[in-house]
Structure formats: structure tokens, C-alpha cells
Design a protein around this motif. Structure first.
Motif, PDB file in Angstrom:
ATOM      1  N   LYS A 240       0.818  -1.208   0.000  1.00  0.00           N
ATOM      2  CA  LYS A 240       0.000   0.000   0.000  1.00  0.00           C
ATOM      3  C   LYS A 240       0.860   1.270   0.000  1.00  0.00           C
ATOM      4  N   ASP A 241       1.918   1.318   0.808  1.00  0.00           N
ATOM      5  CA  ASP A 241       2.785   2.501   0.875  1.00  0.00           C
ATOM      6  C   ASP A 241       3.473   2.768  -0.455  1.00  0.00           C
ATOM      7  N   LYS A 242       3.955   1.710  -1.086  1.00  0.00           N
ATOM      8  CA  LYS A 242       4.636   1.839  -2.366  1.00  0.00           C
ATOM      9  C   LYS A 242       3.664   2.360  -3.439  1.00  0.00           C
ATOM     10  N   LYS A 243       2.454   1.810  -3.431  1.00  0.00           N
ATOM     11  CA  LYS A 243       1.425   2.230  -4.378  1.00  0.00           C
ATOM     12  C   LYS A 243       1.068   3.712  -4.164  1.00  0.00           C
TER      13      LYS A 243
ATOM     14  N   LYS B 282       1.431   9.457  -5.737  1.00  0.00           N
ATOM     15  CA  LYS B 282       1.883  10.822  -5.449  1.00  0.00           C
ATOM     16  C   LYS B 282       2.811  11.333  -6.540  1.00  0.00           C
ATOM     17  N   GLU B 283       3.734  10.494  -6.947  1.00  0.00           N
ATOM     18  CA  GLU B 283       4.691  10.894  -7.985  1.00  0.00           C
ATOM     19  C   GLU B 283       3.973  11.176  -9.306  1.00  0.00           C
ATOM     20  N   LYS B 284       2.991  10.344  -9.649  1.00  0.00           N
ATOM     21  CA  LYS B 284       2.216  10.563 -10.866  1.00  0.00           C
ATOM     22  C   LYS B 284       1.459  11.890 -10.794  1.00  0.00           C
ATOM     23  N   LEU B 285       0.895  12.174  -9.633  1.00  0.00           N
ATOM     24  CA  LEU B 285       0.158  13.433  -9.450  1.00  0.00           C
ATOM     25  C   LEU B 285       1.091  14.643  -9.565  1.00  0.00           C
ATOM     26  N   LEU B 286       2.259  14.544  -8.970  1.00  0.00           N
ATOM     27  CA  LEU B 286       3.238  15.637  -9.054  1.00  0.00           C
ATOM     28  C   LEU B 286       3.658  15.873 -10.509  1.00  0.00           C
ATOM     29  N   LYS B 287       3.964  14.809 -11.195  1.00  0.00           N
ATOM     30  CA  LYS B 287       4.414  14.909 -12.587  1.00  0.00           C
ATOM     31  C   LYS B 287       3.313  15.492 -13.482  1.00  0.00           C
ATOM     32  N   ALA B 288       2.100  14.989 -13.334  1.00  0.00           N
ATOM     33  CA  ALA B 288       0.985  15.469 -14.150  1.00  0.00           C
ATOM     34  C   ALA B 288       0.699  16.944 -13.872  1.00  0.00           C
ATOM     35  N   THR B 289       0.762  17.333 -12.616  1.00  0.00           N
ATOM     36  CA  THR B 289       0.510  18.731 -12.256  1.00  0.00           C
ATOM     37  C   THR B 289       1.555  19.635 -12.872  1.00  0.00           C
ATOM     38  N   GLU B 290       2.817  19.238 -12.789  1.00  0.00           N
ATOM     39  CA  GLU B 290       3.885  20.050 -13.381  1.00  0.00           C
ATOM     40  C   GLU B 290       3.687  20.172 -14.887  1.00  0.00           C
ATOM     41  N   GLU B 291       3.352  19.088 -15.550  1.00  0.00           N
ATOM     42  CA  GLU B 291       3.120  19.124 -16.999  1.00  0.00           C
ATOM     43  C   GLU B 291       1.961  20.053 -17.349  1.00  0.00           C
TER      44      GLU B 291
ATOM     45  N   GLN C 225      -8.590  17.592 -14.186  1.00  0.00           N
ATOM     46  CA  GLN C 225      -7.590  17.462 -15.243  1.00  0.00           C
ATOM     47  C   GLN C 225      -6.360  16.700 -14.749  1.00  0.00           C
ATOM     48  N   ILE C 226      -5.943  17.005 -13.549  1.00  0.00           N
ATOM     49  CA  ILE C 226      -4.787  16.317 -12.972  1.00  0.00           C
ATOM     50  C   ILE C 226      -5.095  14.837 -12.804  1.00  0.00           C
ATOM     51  N   ALA C 227      -6.263  14.560 -12.249  1.00  0.00           N
ATOM     52  CA  ALA C 227      -6.660  13.167 -12.024  1.00  0.00           C
ATOM     53  C   ALA C 227      -6.782  12.409 -13.343  1.00  0.00           C
ATOM     54  N   ALA C 228      -7.374  13.048 -14.358  1.00  0.00           N
ATOM     55  CA  ALA C 228      -7.519  12.395 -15.656  1.00  0.00           C
ATOM     56  C   ALA C 228      -6.157  12.073 -16.268  1.00  0.00           C
ATOM     57  N   ARG C 229      -5.221  12.968 -16.111  1.00  0.00           N
ATOM     58  CA  ARG C 229      -3.880  12.761 -16.666  1.00  0.00           C
ATOM     59  C   ARG C 229      -3.177  11.577 -15.988  1.00  0.00           C
ATOM     60  N   THR C 230      -3.503  11.354 -14.729  1.00  0.00           N
ATOM     61  CA  THR C 230      -2.834  10.279 -13.969  1.00  0.00           C
ATOM     62  C   THR C 230      -3.668   9.012 -13.888  1.00  0.00           C
ATOM     63  N   ASP C 231      -4.896   9.091 -14.400  1.00  0.00           N
ATOM     64  CA  ASP C 231      -5.811   7.948 -14.356  1.00  0.00           C
ATOM     65  C   ASP C 231      -6.117   7.501 -12.918  1.00  0.00           C
ATOM     66  N   VAL C 232      -6.338   8.501 -12.054  1.00  0.00           N
ATOM     67  CA  VAL C 232      -6.771   8.225 -10.675  1.00  0.00           C
ATOM     68  C   VAL C 232      -8.010   9.070 -10.391  1.00  0.00           C
TER      69      VAL C 232
ATOM     70  N   TYR D 195      -6.514  13.057  -0.747  1.00  0.00           N
ATOM     71  CA  TYR D 195      -5.988  11.999   0.106  1.00  0.00           C
ATOM     72  C   TYR D 195      -4.460  12.096   0.224  1.00  0.00           C
ATOM     73  N   CYS D 196      -3.808  12.358  -0.892  1.00  0.00           N
ATOM     74  CA  CYS D 196      -2.337  12.393  -0.912  1.00  0.00           C
ATOM     75  C   CYS D 196      -1.756  13.732  -0.464  1.00  0.00           C
ATOM     76  N   PHE D 197      -2.433  14.836  -0.793  1.00  0.00           N
ATOM     77  CA  PHE D 197      -1.845  16.153  -0.543  1.00  0.00           C
ATOM     78  C   PHE D 197      -2.723  17.091   0.279  1.00  0.00           C
ATOM     79  N   GLY D 198      -3.951  16.740   0.513  1.00  0.00           N
ATOM     80  CA  GLY D 198      -4.841  17.598   1.296  1.00  0.00           C
ATOM     81  C   GLY D 198      -5.688  18.526   0.452  1.00  0.00           C
ATOM     82  N   SER D 199      -5.148  18.972  -0.686  1.00  0.00           N
ATOM     83  CA  SER D 199      -5.886  19.850  -1.592  1.00  0.00           C
ATOM     84  C   SER D 199      -5.101  20.008  -2.895  1.00  0.00           C
TER      85      SER D 199
END
Length: 193
Positions: A3-6, A11-20, A35-42, A49-53
Motif C-alpha cells: 500500500k505505501d509503495k502504491k 503521489k509521484e504521478k500526481l506531481l508529474k501530471a501537475t507540473e506538466e 484534469q490532474i486526475a484524468a492525466r494520472t488515471d486516478v 488523500y495524498c496532498f490535502g488539496s
């Protein structure tokens, strides 16, 4: 997968998608959680859950890029230099403002979070240098307020850089003008003893 690894992968996918997405959009405020969620497919709820907002996620992207920038610009050398605290602060603020200007979209997107939601109980990087500058002639409370003033005005200056140029003729993109403007601000807020 654990679960932690997942969660770290998400988180990394969300960070990358947001930066892009921030790089792709002209107006960073147009980057939405969907848009961020769609880019990361989450699911969009994973951002909270991961960042608070969404704002905290954007701030995390900002901080990550900021750490790389500070290392590249050898901030440790400025901090360790045998200079008066006021001069160290000027040099540090110059580097920080350059980062804020170079990453204007991110800066614009996090300004509200930084100015209105930041925990004021946490000392800013400027506080210790302001306190050293005043050598006990001002209270910690006064030094914290001066440090707060320095950091908030820096954020606002960059946010309103176009207005500063149009209305006051101050071009923060010019290294010479930026240094002159910082000298003025520091002379106003950190009076010599």
C-alpha cells in the motif's frame, strides 16, 4: 504491491501530471483537480488523500523544483559566506525572487496559499538573519514581523510584476533593477544600527 509503495507511485504521478499541466496552460488557475486526475488515471479524491488539496499539490510541485533550483544556485555558499546578515538576506532574496520569476505560473498558482494559509507560527528562513542583524535590539516578535513582511512583499512583488513595471517602471526581470529594488526594500525594513 504494498500500500505505501502504491501511494508513493500515485503521489509521484500526481506531481508529474501537475507540473506538466502547469507548463502547458497559459493561466495556471485553469489547472483543475479533474484534469490532474484524468492525466494520472486516478480519482480526483486521491489529490486530497495524498496532498490535502489541489493547492497543496501545486505547492509540492513548486517546492520540489525550488529545492533543485537552490542547489543549482549554490545557496549554501551564500549562507556560509562571511557577510553581514543584511547582505546575506539580500542575496538570498535575490535568488528566491529569480526562482519565483522563472516559475511565474507556479508562483501565481501558490500565492494565495502562501499568503493566506501559511502557518505564521513557523519561522521563515529570513527570521534568523533579521535577528542577527538587529543583535538583540529588537524582540523576536519584532524580528519575526519584519521577516514576515520581507517574505510576503517578495511574493506580492513577483505576483504583480507586470503592474510594478507598468505603474512604477520597476522591471523585476532586469537584474540591475531587481537588485536596486531589493536594496531599497531592505534599507527600509532593516535599518542599520
Amino acid at each position: 504491491m504494498q500500500k505505501d509503495k502504491k501511494l508513493e507511485i500515485t503521489k509521484e504521478k500526481l506531481l508529474k501530471a501537475t507540473e506538466e499541466l502547469m507548463d502547458e496552460r497559459e493561466d495556471p488557475m485553469q489547472v483543475t483537480s479533474r484534469q490532474i486526475a484524468a492525466r494520472t488515471d486516478v480519482k480526483p479524491s486521491m489529490i486530497n488523500y495524498c496532498f490535502g488539496s489541489r493547492e497543496n499539490l501545486i505547492h509540492a510541485v513548486f517546492r520540489r523544483k525550488y529545492e533543485v533550483f537552490l542547489k543549482k544556485n549554490r545557496v549554501a555558499e551564500i549562507i556560509n559566506a562571511e557577510l553581514p546578515p543584511k547582505e546575506i538576506l539580500k542575496r538570498l532574496h535575490f535568488v528566491v525572487i529569480r526562482y519565483l520569476l522563472e516559475n511565474y505560473k507556479l508562483t501565481k498558482a501558490i500565492t494565495s496559499l502562501v499568503l493566506f494559509q501559511r502557518d505564521l507560527g513557523v519561522d521563515s528562513f529570513s527570521f534568523s538573519y533579521v535577528a542577527k542583524h538587529y543583535q538583540g535590539t529588537k524582540t523576536d516578535r519584532e524580528c519575526k514581523l519584519i521577516a514576515y513582511e520581507l517574505s510576503t512583499m517578495m511574493q506580492l512583488m513577483v505576483y504583480r510584476k507586470d503592474d510594478l513595471k507598468k505603474d512604477f517602471g520597476v522591471d523585476l526581470e532586469s537584474e540591475e533593477e531587481l537588485r536596486r529594488f531589493l536594496d531599497l526594500r531592505f534599507d527600509l525594513l532593516l535599518q542599520d544600527l
